[in-house]
Scaffold this motif. Structure first.
Motif, short mmCIF file in Angstrom:
data_model
loop_
_atom_site.label_atom_id
_atom_site.label_comp_id
_atom_site.label_asym_id
_atom_site.label_seq_id
_atom_site.Cartn_x
_atom_site.Cartn_y
_atom_site.Cartn_z
N TYR B 15 23.74 -35.17 70.43
CA TYR B 15 22.98 -36.66 70.25
C TYR B 15 23.46 -37.18 71.12
CZ TYR B 15 25.09 -35.62 65.39
OH TYR B 15 25.44 -35.80 64.17
N ARG B 18 24.48 -35.84 74.58
CA ARG B 18 25.72 -34.75 74.36
C ARG B 18 25.49 -33.32 73.86
NH1 ARG B 18 30.69 -36.99 72.94
NH2 ARG B 18 31.50 -34.21 72.85
N ALA B 20 26.66 -31.77 70.53
CA ALA B 20 27.66 -31.33 69.29
C ALA B 20 28.10 -29.91 69.02
CB ALA B 20 27.37 -33.01 68.18
N THR B 39 39.31 -28.45 67.43
CA THR B 39 39.61 -29.91 67.53
C THR B 39 38.61 -31.03 67.02
OG1 THR B 39 38.41 -29.77 69.99
CG2 THR B 39 40.72 -29.31 70.27
N ASN B 40 38.97 -32.34 66.78
CA ASN B 40 38.28 -32.98 66.53
C ASN B 40 36.85 -33.00 67.13
OD1 ASN B 40 41.22 -34.78 65.96
ND2 ASN B 40 39.95 -34.36 64.90
N GLY B 41 36.05 -33.46 67.06
CA GLY B 41 34.54 -33.82 67.94
C GLY B 41 33.94 -32.43 68.43
N ALA B 42 34.49 -30.80 67.72
CA ALA B 42 34.45 -29.83 68.03
C ALA B 42 32.90 -29.83 67.73
CB ALA B 42 35.58 -29.23 67.13
N GLY B 43 32.21 -30.15 66.42
CA GLY B 43 31.44 -30.01 66.69
C GLY B 43 31.10 -29.38 64.64
N LYS B 44 32.76 -29.31 63.50
CA LYS B 44 32.56 -28.49 62.73
C LYS B 44 31.57 -29.51 61.51
CE LYS B 44 36.46 -29.66 62.09
NZ LYS B 44 36.92 -30.32 63.54
N THR B 45 31.66 -30.85 61.26
CA THR B 45 31.30 -31.72 60.33
C THR B 45 29.69 -31.80 60.42
OG1 THR B 45 32.83 -33.05 60.36
CG2 THR B 45 30.63 -34.15 58.99
N THR B 46 28.95 -31.55 61.97
CA THR B 46 27.85 -31.65 62.30
C THR B 46 26.87 -30.42 61.66
OG1 THR B 46 28.21 -32.84 64.07
CG2 THR B 46 26.39 -31.88 63.89
N ARG B 55 21.22 -33.63 57.98
CA ARG B 55 21.10 -33.24 59.85
C ARG B 55 20.43 -32.36 59.40
NH1 ARG B 55 26.89 -35.12 62.56
NH2 ARG B 55 27.29 -36.27 60.30
N GLN B 85 33.37 -35.67 54.54
CA GLN B 85 34.70 -35.93 55.65
C GLN B 85 34.89 -37.27 55.25
OE1 GLN B 85 34.45 -34.77 59.10
NE2 GLN B 85 37.15 -35.23 59.81
N GLU B 158 37.36 -30.93 54.98
CA GLU B 158 39.01 -30.99 55.44
C GLU B 158 38.79 -31.73 53.71
OE1 GLU B 158 39.74 -34.11 57.97
OE2 GLU B 158 38.33 -33.50 59.81
N HIS B 190 42.01 -29.01 59.06
CA HIS B 190 43.15 -28.88 60.70
C HIS B 190 44.06 -28.66 60.57
CE1 HIS B 190 40.96 -31.32 63.39
NE2 HIS B 190 40.23 -32.40 62.20
N1 LIG Z 1 25.92 -39.41 64.15
C1 LIG Z 1 26.34 -39.60 65.35
N2 LIG Z 1 26.16 -39.88 65.69
C2 LIG Z 1 26.57 -39.77 67.07
N3 LIG Z 1 27.23 -39.18 67.66
C3 LIG Z 1 27.47 -38.15 66.85
C4 LIG Z 1 27.22 -37.98 65.51
N4 LIG Z 1 27.84 -37.54 64.28
C5 LIG Z 1 28.93 -36.69 65.48
N5 LIG Z 1 29.21 -37.22 66.28
C6 LIG Z 1 29.25 -36.65 68.03
O1 LIG Z 1 29.96 -35.43 67.78
C7 LIG Z 1 31.09 -34.84 67.93
C8 LIG Z 1 30.22 -33.77 67.06
O2 LIG Z 1 31.18 -34.49 65.82
P1 LIG Z 1 31.52 -33.52 64.38
O3 LIG Z 1 31.72 -34.95 63.38
O4 LIG Z 1 30.19 -33.47 63.33
O5 LIG Z 1 32.89 -32.96 64.55
P2 LIG Z 1 34.23 -31.88 63.67
O6 LIG Z 1 34.35 -31.16 64.78
O7 LIG Z 1 34.03 -32.45 62.24
O8 LIG Z 1 35.55 -33.88 64.08
P3 LIG Z 1 36.85 -33.93 62.87
O9 LIG Z 1 37.71 -33.22 62.57
O10 LIG Z 1 37.24 -34.74 63.82
O11 LIG Z 1 36.06 -34.08 62.05
C9 LIG Z 1 31.35 -35.41 67.85
O12 LIG Z 1 32.08 -35.46 69.71
C10 LIG Z 1 31.03 -37.17 68.12
O13 LIG Z 1 31.08 -38.32 68.33
#
Ligand SMILES: Nc1ncnc2c1ncn2[C@@H]1O[C@H](COP(=O)(O)OP(=O)(O)OP(=O)(O)O)[C@@H](O)[C@H]1O
Ligand SMILES: [Mg+2]
Lengths: 257, 327
Positions: B15, B18, B20, B39-46, B55, B85, B158, B190
């Motif tokens: 993104y 950065r 992700a 951790t939060n933002g680790a990239g799991k949801t992505t 995506r 999520q 989650e 988590h």
């Molecule tokens: N649509 C988007 N636009 C910009 N940045 C994004 C987008 N989706 C995710 N990110 C960034 O990508 C990184 C990974 O996000 P992701 O949602 O995959 O994390 P996660 O591991 O699921 O976190 P969490 O535990 O908080 O759910 C984060 O830094 C987030 O800010």
């Protein structure tokens, strides 16, 4: 005991369409105030446009009665309002608030979602048209022509405008959809042969404007209901072409998120 | 041998500038349960949403049930159940049962919606509009929506977040049944106890990369004879001084203000050394606990480079850390 043993598979398209239409219609109707507004506004317009104060109709043809002009116009306007503006705005915000994202992860194909939404509007349209005609009769409306031709026009018009509305809602941001759907509605209302007959435009402009979906719908309805003409072939064809382009385009480019 | 149910190869998703998800690869055999931690933002949801076709990978590839999630979406979607999520989604003005029936209607052999609603404990609120359901109830509905089409693979992002402890246990049971009925499951969480309880395979992600991978027991066995001592004391104890006083190679961390973790092969000597050091400083070590490494310890040591970072993470990370701090 029931288990989770996998048995994946999509339902038949027809079953999905029936479900989706029923759901969309139920949600439309549940939104009480909005349904009221959608149904009442065209009736108010019908009433006021019928008053001779707003503008004059040139009745060179002799037996021209105001209400006979007004009812087909209002029918066309109602189709355009509900199928284009209403559907576009509703769907645009559903997309914005990720309502549709979740549906994008089910077996429901995009085309069936869009068709379901359009069919729900069509069903509402039937109620709407019945009310408009009923008020028309109260005001002395004397329709001519075959009502079946008019019904075909309304169905085609709903699919055309539904397709265009969904194409708009599925491709741009909700806020832009909101503005554009209202603006286009207004432009088509005045330049698209609904509020102002195309005969008031110069010949050159008329030849172009008559291919707008609003003009085809309004013109066809006037020909059938006011002039008692036969099959409004050109209006059907114009609407059919618009629908055949707009619906597949919406299904192709509609984004869930 | 059958192809893996999910295969992620060198996946990259950025993104802006950065990354992700940064060149992540893993695969999951059919019928197994994978827990993605991080951790939060680790990239799991992505990662998961790429597998769901929401995506598009910037580089690398994803195959789900042998298909491409975007190009073959029409064929794939009926076979995959999804729990997002960001809430239930779908028509939030609809009633809970209505929405579930609608989704059941998309499937050829759906589960009985009434039974499923009962199973996730929502029979009482069947007629409540989705948007009026409580957070935990929405999670349960969301789970039911993922399952109603009898998919062979589910992605649960989650699944138990926001559920009360009893609902979590019930959900664990349900997920266990899914697995034993032959459904392949990918979930993120988590809750490390959740992963420990449910998963065949665990992947720990940090800042877009995989930092550990294996079965829960492989991960907790990681440091062979590693053990751990935890205790609570006033914050800010001089840790290097403590480590110097301990026999062998011990590591000490302040995982949250006043929460200490010592990682080392635990011996009677070590324990004595810790208490002696505390006694000399007139520090009372409360809640002193001696035990093997838990997945949580592994997680904490893998996802931090310095203790400060851990402390910061714990302050921002929601549920897990709060549970921990409350102990
Ligand atoms: N649509 C988007 N636009 C910009 N940045 C994004 C987008 N989706 C995710 N990110 C960034 O990508 C990184 C990974 O996000 P992701 O949602 O995959 O994390 P996660 O591991 O699921 O976190 P969490 O535990 O908080 O759910 C984060 O830094 C987030 O800010
Ligand atoms: Mg996430």
């Amino acid at each position: 005991m029931t288990t989770f043993t996998p048995a994946p598979g999509a339902a038949s398209t027809r079953a999905m369409l029936a479900r989706q239409t029923a759901m969309e219609l139920r949600l439309l109707l549940r939104n009480g105030e909005q349904v009221g507004l959608t149904l009442v506004i065209p009736l108010l317009l019908e009433f006021f446009f019928n008053l001779p104060v707003l503008y004059s109709l040139d009745c060179s043809a002799g037996d021209c009665r105001r209400i006979d002009f007004v009812v087909p116009s209002i029918l066309a306007l109602a189709v355009m309002s509900a199928a284009f503006t209403g559907l576009a705005i509703g769907t645009g915000f559903e997309r914005k608030y990720a309502v549709l994202k979740r549906l994008g992860a089910t077996a429901l194909p995009r085309s069936v979602l869009l068709l379901g939404k359009t069919c729900a509007v069509l069903l509402l349209q039937i109620v709407q048209a019945a009310l408009i005609c009923a008020l028309g009769f109260l005001l002395g409306w004397q329709p001519r022509g075959d009502p079946l031709f008019a019904i075909v026009l309304i169905v085609l018009g709903t699919f055309t405008f539904g397709g265009l509305g969904l194409l708009l809602a599925g491709t741009v941001r909700a806020e832009i959809t909101l503005a554009a759907a209202n603006l286009i509605w207004l432009v088509l209302l005045f330049c698209g042969g609904i509020a102002v007959p195309l005969s008031k435009y110069p010949q050159g402009a008329r030849d172009v404007l008559r291919y707008l979906p609003s003009a085809a719908l309004s013109d066809g309805l006037h020909q059938v209901l006011q002039a008692g003409a036969g099959v409004p072939l050109r209006a059907w064809l114009v609407l059919l072409v618009w629908a055949a382009v707009a619906l597949p385009a919406a299904a192709r480019w509609f984004r869930w998120e | 041998m059958s192809a893996p149910a999910v295969e992620v190869r060198q996946l990259v998703k950025s993104y802006g500038s950065r990354r992700a998800v940064d060149e992540v690869s893993w695969s999951l055999a059919a019928g197994r349960l994978l827990a993605l931690l991080g951790t939060n933002g680790a990239g799991k949801t992505t990662t998961i949403e790429t597998c769901e076709g929401f995506r598009r990978p910037d580089a690398g590839s994803v195959r789900v049930l042998g298909l491409d999630p975007i190009a073959d979406s029409r064929a794939l979607r009926p076979r995959v159940g999804v729990m997002l999520q960001d809430g239930v989604g779908g028509y939030t003005a609809a009633r809970a049962a209505e929405l579930l029936e609608l989704f059941a209607g998309y499937a050829r052999h759906p589960l009985d919606a009434r039974w499923l609603l009962e199973r996730v404990g929502l029979a009482e609120v069947a007629r409540t509009p989705v948007k009026r359901l409580s957070g935990g109830e929405q999670q349960r509905l969301s789970l039911a929506l993922a399952l109603v089409g009898r998919p062979e693979l589910v992605f649960l992002d989650e699944p138990t977040t926001g559920m009360d402890p009893r609902a979590r246990r019930t959900t664990w049971e349900l997920i266990r049944q899914l697995r034993s009925d032959g459904v392949t499951v990918v979930l993120t969480t988590h809750y490390l106890d959740e992963a420990e309880e449910l998963a065949d395979d665990v992947i720990v992600m940090n800042a877009g990369r995989i930092v550990a991978q294996g079965s829960p027991s492989e991960l907790t066995r990681g440091g062979t004879a590693e053990g751990r001592i935890t205790f609570t004391a006033p914050p800010g104890l001089p840790l290097s001084d403590l480590v110097a006083a301990l026999p062998g190679t011990a590591r000490a961390q302040e995982t949250a203000p006043g929460q200490y973790l010592i990682t080392a092969p635990v011996t009677p000597d070590l324990l004595a050394a810790v208490t002696t050091w505390c006694a000399r400083r007139n520090v009372l070590a409360e809640g002193l606990n001696v035990g093997r490494r838990s997945l949580e310890d592994v997680f904490l040591s893998l996802t931090s480079t310095t203790t400060d970072e851990v402390a910061a993470d714990l302050e921002t990370a929601p549920a897990t850390s709060r549970r921990r701090a409350a102990r």
